[in-house]
Scaffold this motif. Structure first.
Motif, short mmCIF file in Angstrom:
data_model
loop_
_atom_site.label_atom_id
_atom_site.label_comp_id
_atom_site.label_asym_id
_atom_site.label_seq_id
_atom_site.Cartn_x
_atom_site.Cartn_y
_atom_site.Cartn_z
N GLU A 283 0.83 -1.21 0.00
CA GLU A 283 0.00 0.00 0.00
C GLU A 283 0.86 1.25 0.00
OE1 GLU A 283 -3.01 2.09 3.16
OE2 GLU A 283 -3.54 0.06 2.49
N GLU A 284 1.97 1.24 0.77
CA GLU A 284 2.82 2.43 0.81
C GLU A 284 3.51 2.70 -0.53
OE1 GLU A 284 5.02 -0.87 3.20
OE2 GLU A 284 2.97 -0.10 2.97
N LEU A 285 3.83 1.63 -1.28
CA LEU A 285 4.43 1.85 -2.59
C LEU A 285 3.39 2.38 -3.58
CD1 LEU A 285 6.97 1.70 -4.26
CD2 LEU A 285 6.45 -0.69 -4.80
N HIS A 286 2.14 1.91 -3.47
CA HIS A 286 1.05 2.50 -4.27
C HIS A 286 0.98 4.01 -4.04
CE1 HIS A 286 -0.81 -1.59 -4.77
NE2 HIS A 286 -1.20 -1.05 -5.90
N LEU A 287 0.96 4.39 -2.76
CA LEU A 287 0.81 5.81 -2.43
C LEU A 287 2.03 6.61 -2.86
CD1 LEU A 287 -0.76 5.44 1.14
CD2 LEU A 287 -1.94 6.01 -0.99
N ALA A 288 3.22 6.06 -2.64
CA ALA A 288 4.44 6.79 -2.99
C ALA A 288 4.55 7.00 -4.50
CB ALA A 288 5.66 6.03 -2.47
N LEU A 289 4.20 5.99 -5.29
CA LEU A 289 4.27 6.13 -6.74
C LEU A 289 3.20 7.10 -7.24
CD1 LEU A 289 5.85 5.12 -9.16
CD2 LEU A 289 4.23 3.23 -9.39
N PHE A 290 2.05 7.13 -6.57
CA PHE A 290 0.99 8.08 -6.92
C PHE A 290 1.41 9.52 -6.64
CE2 PHE A 290 -2.79 10.42 -5.29
CZ PHE A 290 -3.49 10.54 -6.48
N LEU A 291 2.15 9.73 -5.54
CA LEU A 291 2.51 11.09 -5.12
C LEU A 291 3.85 11.56 -5.67
CD1 LEU A 291 1.41 10.83 -1.37
CD2 LEU A 291 0.24 12.07 -3.19
N HIS A 292 4.68 10.64 -6.15
CA HIS A 292 6.03 11.01 -6.56
C HIS A 292 6.08 12.13 -7.61
CE1 HIS A 292 10.06 10.64 -8.32
NE2 HIS A 292 10.42 10.16 -7.15
N PRO A 293 5.18 12.16 -8.62
CA PRO A 293 5.26 13.24 -9.61
C PRO A 293 5.10 14.64 -9.03
CG PRO A 293 3.92 11.44 -10.45
CD PRO A 293 4.18 11.15 -9.00
N PHE A 294 4.56 14.75 -7.81
CA PHE A 294 4.34 16.06 -7.19
C PHE A 294 5.38 16.39 -6.13
CE2 PHE A 294 0.37 13.95 -8.34
CZ PHE A 294 -0.15 14.85 -9.27
N LEU A 295 6.33 15.48 -5.92
CA LEU A 295 7.28 15.64 -4.82
C LEU A 295 8.13 16.90 -4.98
CD1 LEU A 295 8.61 14.46 -2.26
CD2 LEU A 295 10.12 13.14 -3.76
N GLU A 296 8.73 17.08 -6.15
CA GLU A 296 9.62 18.23 -6.34
C GLU A 296 8.86 19.55 -6.42
OE1 GLU A 296 12.61 17.91 -9.31
OE2 GLU A 296 13.02 15.79 -8.88
N PHE A 297 7.58 19.49 -6.79
CA PHE A 297 6.79 20.73 -6.84
C PHE A 297 6.55 21.27 -5.43
CE2 PHE A 297 2.89 23.22 -7.02
CZ PHE A 297 3.06 23.98 -8.17
N TYR A 298 6.25 20.38 -4.48
CA TYR A 298 5.93 20.82 -3.12
C TYR A 298 7.11 20.71 -2.16
CZ TYR A 298 1.04 21.13 -4.43
OH TYR A 298 -0.14 21.50 -5.04
N CYS A 299 8.13 19.94 -2.51
CA CYS A 299 9.32 19.80 -1.66
C CYS A 299 10.56 19.98 -2.53
CB CYS A 299 9.34 18.44 -0.97
SG CYS A 299 7.86 18.06 -0.01
#
Length: 431
Positions: A283-299
């Motif tokens: 489940e955590e890999l599902h969530l991480a892959l879903f959120l990864h494209p936005f990582l550099e935008f917000y962090c």
């Protein structure tokens, strides 16, 4: 459209469902109910998938037997549910077949306060059970009595024409239970069918009502979108209808960039490929892959010092951002924290990519394998070759040089005889 009261009956010779492709345990349940004089139907998505030539994940049974009667027939069953009782009939290996009684209302439709959770007025006829369902292609029944298909809602025509259509008035259905809109998106993505125009317009009109739903229900339905092997098309439809921005309002600014939008959809396609290969995905890999494209935008990485010095602050920033995204949906603390760790490790892997060698402090971490997998999947979604890493297979073992034992002479007693009893001095003559 008005739903027909008289069902369309499709005899065995006119459809493709054979008992050879039905789960043997589901057949046992159907036959036993039938032999006890009850109606027994295969219902829901399993009938749809069988007609589409797919292998269903689950087989569900509906009957006119009440829950306690089902419990008496199947000693290997257990009743579950608070408002609407269901029976799970268990088989070896933890497998079970779900058996429900025909009912007239959906579990989440609003009813009067006088309705008792377990009263008989919640039960209904096969026609009422079909009309309470979400979409027409899920309202087709398979009758074990004569192996025919029973269709009260026009599902056979929509299945033939490739249409996802709400049963009854979609405005009424979506107001009663807004989560149905997520299911419409999921079934359109899974089947490749188009959403019927009236259903589509109603979905766009009422999509904001998803904010009123139970966070836990929305979370569960959304995770199914990611796990069903059609995440890319589901997310595309969610973006098109505005549903994604109702669930995740902060995604609107970054997705205005077409390049990031393409990367986001490619990430979901990568996730679909993992499910196609039947590889286990946490489940955590599902969530991480879903959120990864936005990582550099917000962090942004350039806001933190390079190397190990900036890693704690970056990790804290990721945790706070992720909590703001996932917090409203009642994800478990473990899932949130684990996903935050995976995303925070991407900074370390990216910085170390130029060296090509990973330190032991990183590879010793229990989540290292998943973090590296996320790094490689994200690179694939961007169309890049992942950096080749190497690391020591085991730690060097340092051994101290053994000291040779030192033999010390026994100290001589001053002024006394230092010979033990029975010993002779080297200068004494032999006896």
């Amino acid at each position: 459209m008005d739903q027909p009261v008289t069902p369309r009956i499709l005899p065995r010779q006119e459809h493709s469902i054979s008992r050879n492709i039905i789960d043997p345990d589901a057949l046992k349940v159907l036959y036993r109910l039938h032999h006890h004089g009850f109606i027994a139907y295969l219902v829901g998505g399993c009938v749809r998938d069988l007609l589409l030539g797919k292998r269903p994940k689950d087989f569900d049974v509906a009957t006119d037997a009440h829950p306690r009667q089902v419990r008496e027939i199947f000693r290997n069953s257990r009743l579950i549910g608070r408002r609407f009782r269901l029976a799970h009939v268990y088989f070896p290996g933890g497998k079970y077949i779900e058996v429900s009684t025909f009912r007239r209302h959906s579990e989440f439709e609003e009813e009067g306060e006088e309705a008792h959770p377990h009263s008989d007025n919640t039960f209904g006829t096969p026609a009422e059970d079909a009309l309470r369902r979400d979409i027409t292609i899920n309202g087709i029944f398979y009758n074990i009595a004569d192996f025919s298909l029973v269709d009260y809602v026009g599902g056979l025509e929509d299945l033939r024409d490739g249409i996802v259509r709400s049963i009854g008035d979609p405005n009424e259905k979506f107001i009663q239970d807004p989560v149905r809109m997520i299911r419409v998106i999921r079934h359109a993505a899974r089947t490749g069918f188009r959403i019927e125009e009236k259903t589509y317009l109603s979905l766009i009109t009422h999509v904001e009502r998803l904010r009123l739903c139970s966070p836990a229900r929305v979370r569960d339905e959304f995770l199914r979108e990611l796990r069903d092997g059609s995440a890319k098309e589901s997310i595309r439809l969610m973006v098109e209808t505005g549903m994604l921005f109702v669930l995740f309002p902060s995604f609107l600014p970054p997705l205005e960039d077409e390049k990031r939008k393409g990367y986001f959809l490619n990430s979901m396609e990568t996730l679909d490929q993992l499910h196609l290969l039947e590889e286990p995905v946490s489940e955590e890999l599902h969530l991480a892959l879903f959120l990864h494209p936005f990582l550099e935008f917000y962090c942004p990485l350039d806001e933190f010092p390079a190397g190990r010095k900036g890693q704690p602050d970056f990790h804290q920033k990721v945790r706070e951002w992720l909590m703001g995204i996932l917090g409203p949906f009642s994800f478990t603390r473990h899932s949130r924290e684990a996903a935050a760790h995976l995303l925070a490790h991407q900074r370390s892997l990216r910085e170390l990519g130029s060296h090509g060698r990973l330190p032991l402090r990183l590879i010793r971490r229990p989540d290292f394998a998943q973090a590296l997998r996320l790094f490689q999947l994200a690179a694939k979604a961007r169309g890049e070759e992942p950096s080749p890493f190497s690391w020591p297979r085991e730690e060097k073992r340092f051994r101290r040089r053994k000291r040779r034992p030192r033999f010390r002479k026994k100290p001589r007693k001053p002024g006394g005889d230092n010979l033990a009893a029975g010993e002779s001095s080297p200068g004494d003559p032999p006896l």
